[in-house]
Design a protein around this motif. Structure first.
Motif, PDB file in Angstrom:
ATOM      1  N   ASP A  71      -7.330   2.795   6.392  1.00  0.00           N
ATOM      2  CA  ASP A  71      -7.225   1.916   7.500  1.00  0.00           C
ATOM      3  C   ASP A  71      -8.627   1.810   7.978  1.00  0.00           C
ATOM      4  OD1 ASP A  71      -4.533   1.808   7.362  1.00  0.00           O
ATOM      5  OD2 ASP A  71      -4.324   3.484   9.140  1.00  0.00           O
ATOM      6  N   ILE A  72      -8.901   0.509   8.730  1.00  0.00           N
ATOM      7  CA  ILE A  72     -10.086   0.442   9.123  1.00  0.00           C
ATOM      8  C   ILE A  72     -10.329   0.943  10.607  1.00  0.00           C
ATOM      9  CG2 ILE A  72     -11.839  -1.459   9.730  1.00  0.00           C
ATOM     10  CD1 ILE A  72     -10.288  -3.042   7.868  1.00  0.00           C
ATOM     11  N   PRO A  86      -4.737  -1.300  10.666  1.00  0.00           N
ATOM     12  CA  PRO A  86      -3.922  -0.862   9.398  1.00  0.00           C
ATOM     13  C   PRO A  86      -4.352  -1.796   8.126  1.00  0.00           C
ATOM     14  CG  PRO A  86      -2.388  -1.035  11.083  1.00  0.00           C
ATOM     15  CD  PRO A  86      -3.551  -1.816  11.422  1.00  0.00           C
ATOM     16  N   ALA A  87      -4.930  -0.968   7.008  1.00  0.00           N
ATOM     17  CA  ALA A  87      -5.158  -1.757   5.817  1.00  0.00           C
ATOM     18  C   ALA A  87      -4.185  -2.426   5.014  1.00  0.00           C
ATOM     19  CB  ALA A  87      -5.873  -0.856   4.770  1.00  0.00           C
ATOM     20  N   ALA A  88      -2.846  -1.816   5.416  1.00  0.00           N
ATOM     21  CA  ALA A  88      -1.734  -2.555   4.944  1.00  0.00           C
ATOM     22  C   ALA A  88      -1.247  -3.925   5.585  1.00  0.00           C
ATOM     23  CB  ALA A  88      -0.624  -1.894   4.921  1.00  0.00           C
ATOM     24  N   ALA A  89      -1.986  -4.276   6.591  1.00  0.00           N
ATOM     25  CA  ALA A  89      -1.750  -5.701   7.286  1.00  0.00           C
ATOM     26  C   ALA A  89      -2.684  -6.670   6.692  1.00  0.00           C
ATOM     27  CB  ALA A  89      -2.109  -5.397   8.844  1.00  0.00           C
ATOM     28  N   LEU A  90      -3.490  -6.114   5.780  1.00  0.00           N
ATOM     29  CA  LEU A  90      -4.660  -7.289   5.339  1.00  0.00           C
ATOM     30  C   LEU A  90      -3.913  -8.031   4.320  1.00  0.00           C
ATOM     31  CD1 LEU A  90      -7.659  -5.116   5.055  1.00  0.00           C
ATOM     32  CD2 LEU A  90      -7.350  -6.750   6.649  1.00  0.00           C
TER      33      LEU A  90
END
Length: 90
Positions: A71-72, A86-90
């Motif tokens: 995550d950033i 959240p990195a998964a949202a990228l």
């Protein structure tokens, strides 16, 4: 071009300039604040996030930090997490 070295570390994974100083990460949990003109390490900021990439948020005076797939996190100058993306949202 001149070369110089800070004794605290070698090599950067990322660098940024906030208009006054340079900041860098070495793929560890530390943000380094440096004065390249005078070739001195000014301070270190402990980051809960590995700092492989970094961006400065001028409006919040804080740093967006990330590693490969983590995550950033928005990290304050005190090392506190102010926000997470959240990195998964990228």
């Amino acid at each position: 071009m001149k070369n110089f070295q800070f004794l605290a570390f070698t090599g950067f994974a990322t660098l940024l300039f906030d208009g006054t100083h340079m900041y860098g990460g070495t793929a560890t949990n530390t943000i380094y604040e440096m004065d390249f003109e005078n070739k001195i390490l000014l301070s270190t900021i402990s980051s809960p996030q590995v700092v492989r990439s970094i961006a400065y948020d001028n409006s919040l005076d804080a740093f967006w930090c990330a590693d490969w797939a983590t995550d950033i996190m928005l990290v304050s100058r005190a090392g506190t997490v102010l926000n997470t993306f959240p990195a998964a949202a990228l």
